[in-house]
Motif scaffolding. Structure first.
Motif, PDB file in Angstrom:
ATOM      1  N   VAL A  54      54.516  -4.304 -13.255  1.00  0.00           N
ATOM      2  CA  VAL A  54      55.460  -3.351 -12.658  1.00  0.00           C
ATOM      3  C   VAL A  54      56.830  -4.009 -12.471  1.00  0.00           C
ATOM      4  CG1 VAL A  54      55.973  -2.014 -10.569  1.00  0.00           C
ATOM      5  CG2 VAL A  54      53.679  -1.952 -11.566  1.00  0.00           C
ATOM      6  N   GLY A  55      56.843  -5.218 -11.952  1.00  0.00           N
ATOM      7  CA  GLY A  55      58.107  -5.927 -11.724  1.00  0.00           C
ATOM      8  C   GLY A  55      58.863  -6.196 -13.008  1.00  0.00           C
ATOM      9  N   TYR A  56      58.166  -6.693 -14.025  1.00  0.00           N
ATOM     10  CA  TYR A  56      58.835  -6.986 -15.293  1.00  0.00           C
ATOM     11  C   TYR A  56      59.247  -5.716 -16.026  1.00  0.00           C
ATOM     12  CZ  TYR A  56      58.716 -12.031 -15.575  1.00  0.00           C
ATOM     13  OH  TYR A  56      58.973 -13.355 -15.369  1.00  0.00           O
ATOM     14  N   ALA A  57      58.469  -4.642 -15.918  1.00  0.00           N
ATOM     15  CA  ALA A  57      58.851  -3.379 -16.555  1.00  0.00           C
ATOM     16  C   ALA A  57      60.137  -2.844 -15.926  1.00  0.00           C
ATOM     17  CB  ALA A  57      57.721  -2.361 -16.437  1.00  0.00           C
ATOM     18  N   ARG A  58      60.225  -2.901 -14.611  1.00  0.00           N
ATOM     19  CA  ARG A  58      61.455  -2.468 -13.931  1.00  0.00           C
ATOM     20  C   ARG A  58      62.635  -3.337 -14.328  1.00  0.00           C
ATOM     21  NH1 ARG A  58      59.319  -1.321  -7.786  1.00  0.00           N
ATOM     22  NH2 ARG A  58      58.226   0.627  -8.268  1.00  0.00           N
ATOM     23  N   ALA A  59      62.420  -4.651 -14.369  1.00  0.00           N
ATOM     24  CA  ALA A  59      63.496  -5.566 -14.730  1.00  0.00           C
ATOM     25  C   ALA A  59      63.949  -5.334 -16.177  1.00  0.00           C
ATOM     26  CB  ALA A  59      63.049  -7.014 -14.538  1.00  0.00           C
ATOM     27  N   ARG A  60      63.005  -5.070 -17.058  1.00  0.00           N
ATOM     28  CA  ARG A  60      63.358  -4.820 -18.467  1.00  0.00           C
ATOM     29  C   ARG A  60      64.163  -3.525 -18.581  1.00  0.00           C
ATOM     30  NH1 ARG A  60      62.839  -6.750 -23.365  1.00  0.00           N
ATOM     31  NH2 ARG A  60      62.709  -5.293 -25.094  1.00  0.00           N
ATOM     32  N   ALA A  62      66.054  -2.384 -16.402  1.00  0.00           N
ATOM     33  CA  ALA A  62      67.364  -2.674 -15.810  1.00  0.00           C
ATOM     34  C   ALA A  62      68.205  -3.593 -16.688  1.00  0.00           C
ATOM     35  CB  ALA A  62      67.184  -3.283 -14.428  1.00  0.00           C
ATOM     36  N   GLY A  63      67.626  -4.060 -17.816  1.00  0.00           N
ATOM     37  CA  GLY A  63      68.412  -4.857 -18.754  1.00  0.00           C
ATOM     38  C   GLY A  63      67.972  -6.293 -18.971  1.00  0.00           C
ATOM     39  N   LEU A  64      66.951  -6.758 -18.274  1.00  0.00           N
ATOM     40  CA  LEU A  64      66.490  -8.133 -18.450  1.00  0.00           C
ATOM     41  C   LEU A  64      65.716  -8.253 -19.760  1.00  0.00           C
ATOM     42  CD1 LEU A  64      66.204 -10.987 -17.142  1.00  0.00           C
ATOM     43  CD2 LEU A  64      63.974 -10.215 -16.324  1.00  0.00           C
ATOM     44  N   GLY A  72      59.403 -16.463 -22.362  1.00  0.00           N
ATOM     45  CA  GLY A  72      60.778 -16.088 -22.689  1.00  0.00           C
ATOM     46  C   GLY A  72      61.021 -14.597 -22.766  1.00  0.00           C
ATOM     47  N   ASP A  73      60.673 -13.968 -23.868  1.00  0.00           N
ATOM     48  CA  ASP A  73      60.915 -12.548 -24.091  1.00  0.00           C
ATOM     49  C   ASP A  73      60.103 -11.726 -23.098  1.00  0.00           C
ATOM     50  OD1 ASP A  73      60.983  -9.888 -25.055  1.00  0.00           O
ATOM     51  OD2 ASP A  73      61.216 -10.582 -27.115  1.00  0.00           O
ATOM     52  N   THR A  74      60.734 -10.789 -22.411  1.00  0.00           N
ATOM     53  CA  THR A  74      60.040 -10.010 -21.390  1.00  0.00           C
ATOM     54  C   THR A  74      58.912  -9.167 -21.981  1.00  0.00           C
ATOM     55  OG1 THR A  74      61.780  -8.333 -21.523  1.00  0.00           O
ATOM     56  CG2 THR A  74      61.944  -9.945 -19.753  1.00  0.00           C
ATOM     57  N   ARG A  75      59.013  -8.786 -23.251  1.00  0.00           N
ATOM     58  CA  ARG A  75      57.915  -8.033 -23.870  1.00  0.00           C
ATOM     59  C   ARG A  75      56.661  -8.893 -23.952  1.00  0.00           C
ATOM     60  NH1 ARG A  75      61.263  -6.306 -29.040  1.00  0.00           N
ATOM     61  NH2 ARG A  75      61.704  -8.507 -28.737  1.00  0.00           N
ATOM     62  N   LEU A  76      56.822 -10.177 -24.268  1.00  0.00           N
ATOM     63  CA  LEU A  76      55.672 -11.091 -24.317  1.00  0.00           C
ATOM     64  C   LEU A  76      55.086 -11.299 -22.920  1.00  0.00           C
ATOM     65  CD1 LEU A  76      56.952 -13.813 -26.813  1.00  0.00           C
ATOM     66  CD2 LEU A  76      55.239 -12.033 -27.229  1.00  0.00           C
ATOM     67  N   VAL A  77      55.963 -11.415 -21.932  1.00  0.00           N
ATOM     68  CA  VAL A  77      55.498 -11.606 -20.553  1.00  0.00           C
ATOM     69  C   VAL A  77      54.691 -10.389 -20.106  1.00  0.00           C
ATOM     70  CG1 VAL A  77      56.194 -11.966 -18.154  1.00  0.00           C
ATOM     71  CG2 VAL A  77      57.427 -13.126 -19.988  1.00  0.00           C
ATOM     72  N   ILE A  78      55.204  -9.187 -20.395  1.00  0.00           N
ATOM     73  CA  ILE A  78      54.496  -7.965 -20.018  1.00  0.00           C
ATOM     74  C   ILE A  78      53.149  -7.880 -20.733  1.00  0.00           C
ATOM     75  CG2 ILE A  78      54.557  -5.441 -20.163  1.00  0.00           C
ATOM     76  CD1 ILE A  78      57.636  -5.687 -19.684  1.00  0.00           C
ATOM     77  N   ALA A  79      53.120  -8.211 -22.028  1.00  0.00           N
ATOM     78  CA  ALA A  79      51.860  -8.189 -22.779  1.00  0.00           C
ATOM     79  C   ALA A  79      50.852  -9.174 -22.172  1.00  0.00           C
ATOM     80  CB  ALA A  79      52.111  -8.507 -24.242  1.00  0.00           C
ATOM     81  N   TYR A  80      51.318 -10.370 -21.835  1.00  0.00           N
ATOM     82  CA  TYR A  80      50.457 -11.382 -21.209  1.00  0.00           C
ATOM     83  C   TYR A  80      49.880 -10.865 -19.888  1.00  0.00           C
ATOM     84  CZ  TYR A  80      49.463 -15.613 -18.474  1.00  0.00           C
ATOM     85  OH  TYR A  80      48.886 -16.548 -17.666  1.00  0.00           O
ATOM     86  N   LEU A  81      50.729 -10.244 -19.076  1.00  0.00           N
ATOM     87  CA  LEU A  81      50.277  -9.729 -17.783  1.00  0.00           C
ATOM     88  C   LEU A  81      49.309  -8.560 -17.946  1.00  0.00           C
ATOM     89  CD1 LEU A  81      53.648  -9.990 -15.846  1.00  0.00           C
ATOM     90  CD2 LEU A  81      51.604 -11.384 -15.486  1.00  0.00           C
ATOM     91  N   VAL A  82      49.510  -7.740 -18.974  1.00  0.00           N
ATOM     92  CA  VAL A  82      48.571  -6.644 -19.246  1.00  0.00           C
ATOM     93  C   VAL A  82      47.200  -7.214 -19.614  1.00  0.00           C
ATOM     94  CG1 VAL A  82      48.026  -4.790 -20.883  1.00  0.00           C
ATOM     95  CG2 VAL A  82      50.282  -4.886 -19.825  1.00  0.00           C
ATOM     96  N   VAL A  83      47.183  -8.271 -20.429  1.00  0.00           N
ATOM     97  CA  VAL A  83      45.912  -8.911 -20.800  1.00  0.00           C
ATOM     98  C   VAL A  83      45.229  -9.462 -19.539  1.00  0.00           C
ATOM     99  CG1 VAL A  83      44.882 -10.877 -22.025  1.00  0.00           C
ATOM    100  CG2 VAL A  83      46.546  -9.409 -23.188  1.00  0.00           C
TER     101      VAL A  83
END
Length: 103
Positions: A54-60, A62-64, A72-83
């Motif tokens: 939720v935090g990274y999705a909101r930040a993304r 908002a432009g992060l 690094g890439d927020t898409r990878l971070v979100i994918a990792y957290l989903v796993v």
């Protein structure tokens, strides 16, 4: 005169110079997170992972685009957290189904 037991706010620390001491707050936070994870097992993993998604999705939104996370890439971070959330949900389901996970 300020209380020497209190940590100075960031705007005051720059003026403190060489007399400023390091506050290892992150180590206390890490230990607390580890305690909660140990006590609650997969439910804690699920909770922290969902909170992170939720935090990274909101930040993304908002432009992060880049995180200080090693991935690094927020898409990878979100994918990792989903796993991690999926693993936490599977572990919680296993524990509720009669299996033993955690303490």
């Amino acid at each position: 005169m300020s209380d020497p037991r209190q940590v100075a706010p960031p705007h005051e620390r720059a003026d403190a110079g060489a007399h400023a001491s390091f506050d290892p707050l992150r180590l206390c936070v890490y230990a607390t997170v580890a305690l909660v994870a140990w006590l609650l097992g997969p439910v804690a993993l699920l909770g922290f992972a969902v909170l992170g998604v939720v935090g990274y999705a909101r930040a993304r939104r908002a432009g992060l685009l880049r995180s200080r996370c090693k991935l690094g890439d927020t898409r990878l971070v979100i994918a990792y957290l989903v796993v991690l959330a999926l693993l936490g949900a599977a572990g919680a389901a296993y524990a509720l189904g009669g299996g033993h996970v955690g303490v």
